[in-house]
Design a protein around this motif. Structure first.
Motif, short mmCIF file in Angstrom:
data_model
loop_
_atom_site.label_atom_id
_atom_site.label_comp_id
_atom_site.label_asym_id
_atom_site.label_seq_id
_atom_site.Cartn_x
_atom_site.Cartn_y
_atom_site.Cartn_z
N ILE A 161 -9.90 -5.00 -8.42
CA ILE A 161 -9.19 -5.07 -7.14
C ILE A 161 -10.20 -5.17 -6.01
O ILE A 161 -11.06 -4.29 -5.85
N ALA A 162 -10.12 -6.25 -5.24
CA ALA A 162 -11.05 -6.45 -4.12
C ALA A 162 -10.60 -5.68 -2.89
O ALA A 162 -11.41 -5.07 -2.20
N PHE A 163 -9.29 -5.72 -2.60
CA PHE A 163 -8.74 -5.06 -1.42
C PHE A 163 -7.23 -5.04 -1.50
O PHE A 163 -6.63 -5.71 -2.36
N THR A 196 -7.08 1.80 6.36
CA THR A 196 -6.93 2.99 5.54
C THR A 196 -7.31 2.62 4.11
O THR A 196 -7.70 1.48 3.83
N ASP A 197 -7.21 3.58 3.20
CA ASP A 197 -7.48 3.23 1.80
C ASP A 197 -6.51 3.95 0.88
O ASP A 197 -5.95 5.00 1.23
N VAL A 198 -6.31 3.36 -0.28
CA VAL A 198 -5.48 3.93 -1.33
C VAL A 198 -6.32 3.95 -2.60
O VAL A 198 -6.79 2.89 -3.06
N TYR A 199 -6.56 5.12 -3.13
CA TYR A 199 -7.38 5.28 -4.33
C TYR A 199 -8.74 4.60 -4.20
O TYR A 199 -9.29 4.05 -5.16
N ILE A 233 -1.70 -0.24 -8.91
CA ILE A 233 -3.16 -0.08 -8.96
C ILE A 233 -3.58 0.61 -10.26
O ILE A 233 -4.53 0.18 -10.93
N ASP A 234 -2.88 1.68 -10.61
CA ASP A 234 -3.20 2.39 -11.84
C ASP A 234 -3.07 1.49 -13.06
O ASP A 234 -3.91 1.52 -13.97
N ALA A 269 0.83 -1.21 0.00
CA ALA A 269 0.00 0.00 0.00
C ALA A 269 0.86 1.25 0.00
O ALA A 269 0.49 2.28 0.54
N SER A 270 2.04 1.15 -0.63
CA SER A 270 2.98 2.27 -0.68
C SER A 270 2.84 3.00 -2.02
O SER A 270 1.91 2.77 -2.79
#
Length: 211
Positions: free
Chosen positions: A29-31, A42-45, A18-19, A10-11
């Motif tokens: 993407i599930a998680f 927390t969340d990313v995008y 992810i992009d 998650a960095s």
């Protein structure tokens, strides 16, 4: 329906992965998974970080597989080993702007980033990162767990051993072998074979450290 996958990491590197997955349009993407407890929930995008290994094991039935979004070769290989021990498969992510030529063989768990070029009949192992605008020419052999950093250039018929890090902007001339778990310093020009475990820097590159 698209298969659901997890992203392990998650960095900042994970943001790029992810992009790529979103642009590739093959998986949903599930998680996200990350071993840093500070990042849990927390969340990313917009994607939730469920926690670390324990949480992934608890939710593994929700996903078909995953990808490890960790830039460090050493850490990435450890995570990949743990996933394999627990029966989880890996997928690859290739940015739509990357050029993957005829005859190229890509292993599992690879990330090929924007503007990267992999030319004809190159073989890329598993869990390899070909970073932004890196160039790998024809008939190269790239071992498992290698990271080819942004802007690095591998000329034709170059072999790179497992776990090696070719840093940003480095150039390796044709027909050379870079050993396993080596480091090629940023901006270096490699004109001779590099031994296993060696760090080389400069132009021409010289050995400055051995492990």
């Amino acid at each position: 329906m698209k298969e659901k996958i997890f992203v392990y990491g998650a960095s900042g590197h994970a943001k790029v992965v992810i992009d790529i997955i979103e642009r590739q349009g093959v998986y949903d993407i599930a998680f996200l998974v990350d071993d840093d407890p500070v990042l849990k929930e927390t969340d990313v995008y917009g994607y939730r970080v469920i926690g670390g290994k324990a949480e992934l094991l608890a939710q593994r039935e929700e996903v078909a597989g995953g990808i490890v979004a960790i830039g460090s070769n050493k850490v990435r290989v450890k995570v990949v080993g743990w996933l394999a021990e627990n029966g989880m498969c890996l997928v690859s992510a290739v940015h739509p702007s990357a050029q993957v030529a005829r005859g190229v063989i890509l292993g599992d768990g690879n990330v090929v980033m924007a503007g990267a070029v992999i030319n004809s009949d190159t073989i890329v192992g598993n869990n390899v990162i070909v970073n932004t605008r890196a160039s790998i020419d024809h008939d190269c052999m790239i071992g498992d767990g290698v990271h080819i950093a942004p802007g690095a250039t591998l000329c034709g018929t170059v072999t790179v051993g497992e776990g090696t890090f070719v840093c940003a902007g480095a150039t390796i001339i044709p027909n050379l072998t870079v050993g396993a778990r080596a480091i090629v310093g940023a901006g270096s020009t490699v004109i001779a074979n590099v031994p296993d475990g060696a760090t080389v820097v400069g132009s021409p590159a010289k050995v400055v450290k051995r492990f």
